[in-house]
Design a protein around this motif. Structure first.
Motif, mmCIF file in Angstrom:
data_model
loop_
_atom_site.group_PDB
_atom_site.id
_atom_site.type_symbol
_atom_site.label_atom_id
_atom_site.label_comp_id
_atom_site.label_asym_id
_atom_site.label_seq_id
_atom_site.Cartn_x
_atom_site.Cartn_y
_atom_site.Cartn_z
ATOM 1 N N THR A 109 0.818 -1.220 0.000
ATOM 2 C CA THR A 109 0.000 0.000 0.000
ATOM 3 C C THR A 109 0.850 1.268 0.000
ATOM 4 N N ARG A 110 1.884 1.280 0.835
ATOM 5 C CA ARG A 110 2.654 2.535 0.928
ATOM 6 C C ARG A 110 3.418 2.864 -0.349
ATOM 7 N N TYR A 111 3.835 1.837 -1.086
ATOM 8 C CA TYR A 111 4.583 2.110 -2.313
ATOM 9 C C TYR A 111 3.673 2.614 -3.424
ATOM 10 N N VAL A 112 2.462 2.086 -3.471
ATOM 11 C CA VAL A 112 1.497 2.590 -4.460
ATOM 12 C C VAL A 112 1.245 4.066 -4.188
ATOM 13 N N ILE A 113 0.992 4.389 -2.946
ATOM 14 C CA ILE A 113 0.720 5.770 -2.559
ATOM 15 C C ILE A 113 1.906 6.664 -2.899
ATOM 16 N N LEU A 114 3.081 6.233 -2.490
ATOM 17 C CA LEU A 114 4.302 6.989 -2.763
ATOM 18 C C LEU A 114 4.489 7.197 -4.265
ATOM 19 N N GLY A 115 4.287 6.148 -5.021
ATOM 20 C CA GLY A 115 4.468 6.218 -6.473
ATOM 21 C C GLY A 115 3.534 7.230 -7.115
ATOM 22 N N ASN A 169 9.640 6.005 -13.216
ATOM 23 C CA ASN A 169 10.004 7.100 -14.122
ATOM 24 C C ASN A 169 11.481 6.934 -14.488
ATOM 25 N N ASP A 170 12.046 7.899 -15.232
ATOM 26 C CA ASP A 170 13.391 7.699 -15.775
ATOM 27 C C ASP A 170 14.449 7.398 -14.718
ATOM 28 N N SER A 171 14.242 7.896 -13.522
ATOM 29 C CA SER A 171 15.251 7.639 -12.486
ATOM 30 C C SER A 171 15.273 6.169 -12.066
ATOM 31 N N ASN A 172 14.262 5.408 -12.465
ATOM 32 C CA ASN A 172 14.224 3.986 -12.110
ATOM 33 C C ASN A 172 14.504 3.071 -13.307
ATOM 34 N N GLN A 173 14.998 3.649 -14.420
ATOM 35 C CA GLN A 173 15.133 2.863 -15.645
ATOM 36 C C GLN A 173 15.921 1.576 -15.466
ATOM 37 N N THR A 219 7.533 13.404 0.759
ATOM 38 C CA THR A 219 8.743 14.050 1.291
ATOM 39 C C THR A 219 9.983 13.436 0.629
ATOM 40 N N GLU A 220 11.127 14.023 0.906
ATOM 41 C CA GLU A 220 12.390 13.493 0.367
ATOM 42 C C GLU A 220 12.601 12.064 0.858
ATOM 43 N N LYS A 221 12.300 11.854 2.145
ATOM 44 C CA LYS A 221 12.417 10.507 2.717
ATOM 45 C C LYS A 221 11.463 9.533 2.025
ATOM 46 N N GLY A 222 10.280 10.023 1.686
ATOM 47 C CA GLY A 222 9.315 9.215 0.951
ATOM 48 C C GLY A 222 9.855 8.784 -0.403
ATOM 49 N N ARG A 223 10.496 9.712 -1.095
ATOM 50 C CA ARG A 223 11.093 9.394 -2.404
ATOM 51 C C ARG A 223 12.174 8.332 -2.256
ATOM 52 N N GLN A 224 12.937 8.471 -1.190
ATOM 53 C CA GLN A 224 14.006 7.509 -0.895
ATOM 54 C C GLN A 224 13.429 6.112 -0.697
ATOM 55 N N VAL A 225 12.389 6.022 0.139
ATOM 56 C CA VAL A 225 11.748 4.735 0.426
ATOM 57 C C VAL A 225 11.175 4.124 -0.852
ATOM 58 N N PHE A 226 10.590 4.964 -1.689
ATOM 59 C CA PHE A 226 10.053 4.478 -2.956
ATOM 60 C C PHE A 226 11.160 3.916 -3.847
ATOM 61 N N ASN A 227 12.240 4.674 -3.962
ATOM 62 C CA ASN A 227 13.332 4.235 -4.832
ATOM 63 C C ASN A 227 14.004 2.963 -4.315
ATOM 64 N N ASP A 228 14.067 2.817 -2.994
ATOM 65 C CA ASP A 228 14.610 1.585 -2.414
ATOM 66 C C ASP A 228 13.739 0.388 -2.780
ATOM 67 N N TRP A 229 12.442 0.598 -2.705
ATOM 68 C CA TRP A 229 11.510 -0.486 -3.063
ATOM 69 C C TRP A 229 11.651 -0.865 -4.532
ATOM 70 N N MET A 230 11.832 0.140 -5.376
ATOM 71 C CA MET A 230 11.996 -0.094 -6.820
ATOM 72 C C MET A 230 13.162 -1.052 -7.101
ATOM 73 N N THR A 231 14.165 -0.973 -6.265
ATOM 74 C CA THR A 231 15.372 -1.778 -6.450
ATOM 75 C C THR A 231 15.159 -3.229 -6.013
ATOM 76 N N GLU A 232 14.256 -3.431 -5.060
ATOM 77 C CA GLU A 232 14.013 -4.781 -4.525
ATOM 78 C C GLU A 232 13.454 -5.747 -5.568
ATOM 79 N N GLU A 233 13.718 -7.039 -5.356
ATOM 80 C CA GLU A 233 13.139 -8.065 -6.219
ATOM 81 C C GLU A 233 11.616 -8.094 -6.037
#
Lengths: 179, 179
Positions: free
Chosen positions: A5-11, B106-110, A74-88
Motif C-alpha cells: 500500500t505505501r509504495y502505491v501511494i508513494l508512487g 520514471n526515468d530515475s528507475n530505468q 517528502t524526500e524521505k518518501g522518495r528515498q523509500v520508494f526508490n529503495d523499493w523499486m530496487t528490490e526483487e
DNA sequence: ATAAGCATGTAATAAGTTACATGATTGT
DNA sequence: ACAATCATGTAACTTATTACATGCTTAT
C-alpha cells in the motif's frame, strides 16, 4: 504477499499531491487490471506514513467542521520508494473466479460457462474501452516522455483486453455451434 | 473475495480421487496463472468438507504410524459444485508487484525497470514452456473431448504468456536503445 | 430538493501466508 | 547415506474486505 500500500501511494504522489479519495479512485480507474486497494488499507496507511515522515499533509479546510487532506511526498518518501523499486518482485497473486469456473467446467456446466463467458466478454470490452480512452487522453500532450512507463503498461493492458475479448468471443461461438 | 477453496477442491475431485498434497500440486502446476491456494487453506478445508458430507476419505495406511488420505467427491459435493457454477462470478483480485513497478516508474528507475523486465520475461517464458508441455500431454489422448474446457483455458494461458514475453522483450530493447 | 459523487475514518470480520512440527518414500 | 519429494497438519501472524458512521459539494 507483503502489503505494498505505501509504495502505491508513494508512487502516485511523486507526480502530484492527492487526497486519499483520489488515490483510491486512481487505482480503481487506471490500475485495476493488476492492482487493488480498499479504503480500509489506504486511510490508516496514510496516517502511518505521515507518522514515518514519508508524507506531508496540507489541510484543506472546507466549510463546516470537515477537513480534507492533500498529501505531498517528502524526500524521505522518495528515498523509500526508490529503495523499493530496487528490490526483487514477489510472486503475483491472482484469483479469477471466472477462469476458475472455465477451467473446472465439464459438459454438464456448458450453459453456465456460456453465461459467464458472455459476462466476461462484456466486462473486458468495457475495460478495453476505458483503457483506450485513458490512452487517448495522453495523445497530443507535450510531456509524453514523462508518461512513457504508464503508456507502456497501458499498451499491455489494451493488448491483454483484446486477447480476452477475442478468446471469449470465439469460445462462445464454438460452444453455441456445438449443439 | 469469499474463499473458493472448497470449489477448487470439488472441481478437481470430480475427475479423480486425490490427496491434499496432490491437490496443492495440481493448482500450482496447472492453475497458477489465475489461482493459488496454500496448505494452510487446503488441509483444514478438506476436514471441514468431509464434515459437511461433501467428501469421502479413503485411508491409505502407509508403514509406520503415518496415514495418507485420498479424497473422493460425494453426490452432495457434486451438487454444491454445480450450484456454485451457476452463481455469478465475483470481481477478480490481482496483485502483480512487477506491473506495479512498471506502472509507477520514471526515468530515475530505468535500470531497475530493465532488471525487473528481464526477470519478468524469463519467468513468463518458463511458464509458457510448462503450459506448452501440459498442452502436449493431452495430444493424442482418446478422451480429448472431456478435456475441452481445460484445453481452452490452457490455450488462453499460452496466448497470454506469448503476449507477456513479446511485450517485455520489445520493451527491454526500447529502453536499451534509448541510451 | 435531491442524487451522485467527494471525503475520511474505524471496527469487526474474513481470508491468506508462513513457520513450525513430524515423518515416510523414492531415487541416486 | 543422502536428497528430494511425498504427506499432513496447526498456530501465530499478517493482510484485506466490509459494513458502518459521518457530513460536504456540485450539478440537475
Amino acid at each position: 504477499m507483503k502489503k505494498k500500500t505505501r509504495y502505491v501511494i508513494l508512487g502516485l504522489l511523486r507526480d502530484e499531491a492527492m487526497t486519499g479519495y483520489e488515490i483510491k479512485n486512481c487505482i480503481d480507474r487506471r490500475m485495476s487490471f493488476f492492482w487493488q486497494e480498499s479504503y480500509g488499507q489506504i486511510y490508516p496507511e496514510l496516517n502511518a506514513m505521515q507518522n514515518d515522515g514519508l508524507l506531508d499533509a496540507r489541510e484543506d479546510q472546507q466549510s463546516g467542521n470537515r477537513v480534507k487532506f492533500r498529501y505531498t511526498i517528502t524526500e524521505k518518501g522518495r528515498q523509500v520508494f526508490n529503495d523499493w523499486m530496487t528490490e526483487e518482485c514477489e510472486k503475483d497473486t491472482v484469483r479469477s473466479e471466472a477462469f476458475l469456473k472455465f477451467f473446472l467446467a465439464n459438459d454438464s456446466n456448458q450453459a453456465d460457462v456460456i453465461h459467464h463467458l458472455e459476462k466476461f466478454h462484456q466486462q473486458n470490452r468495457e475495460r478495453l474501452e476505458s483503457y483506450e480512452m485513458f490512452m487517448k487522453s495522453f495523445q497530443g500532450l507535450e510531456d509524453m516522455h514523462n508518461h512513457k512507463y504508464i503508456l507502456k503498461m497501458l499498451e499491455l493492458g489494451i493488448r491483454q483486453q483484446h486477447l480476452y475479448c477475442d478468446w471469449s468471443s470465439d469460445y462462445i461461438d464454438e460452444l453455441k455451434n456445438n449443439d
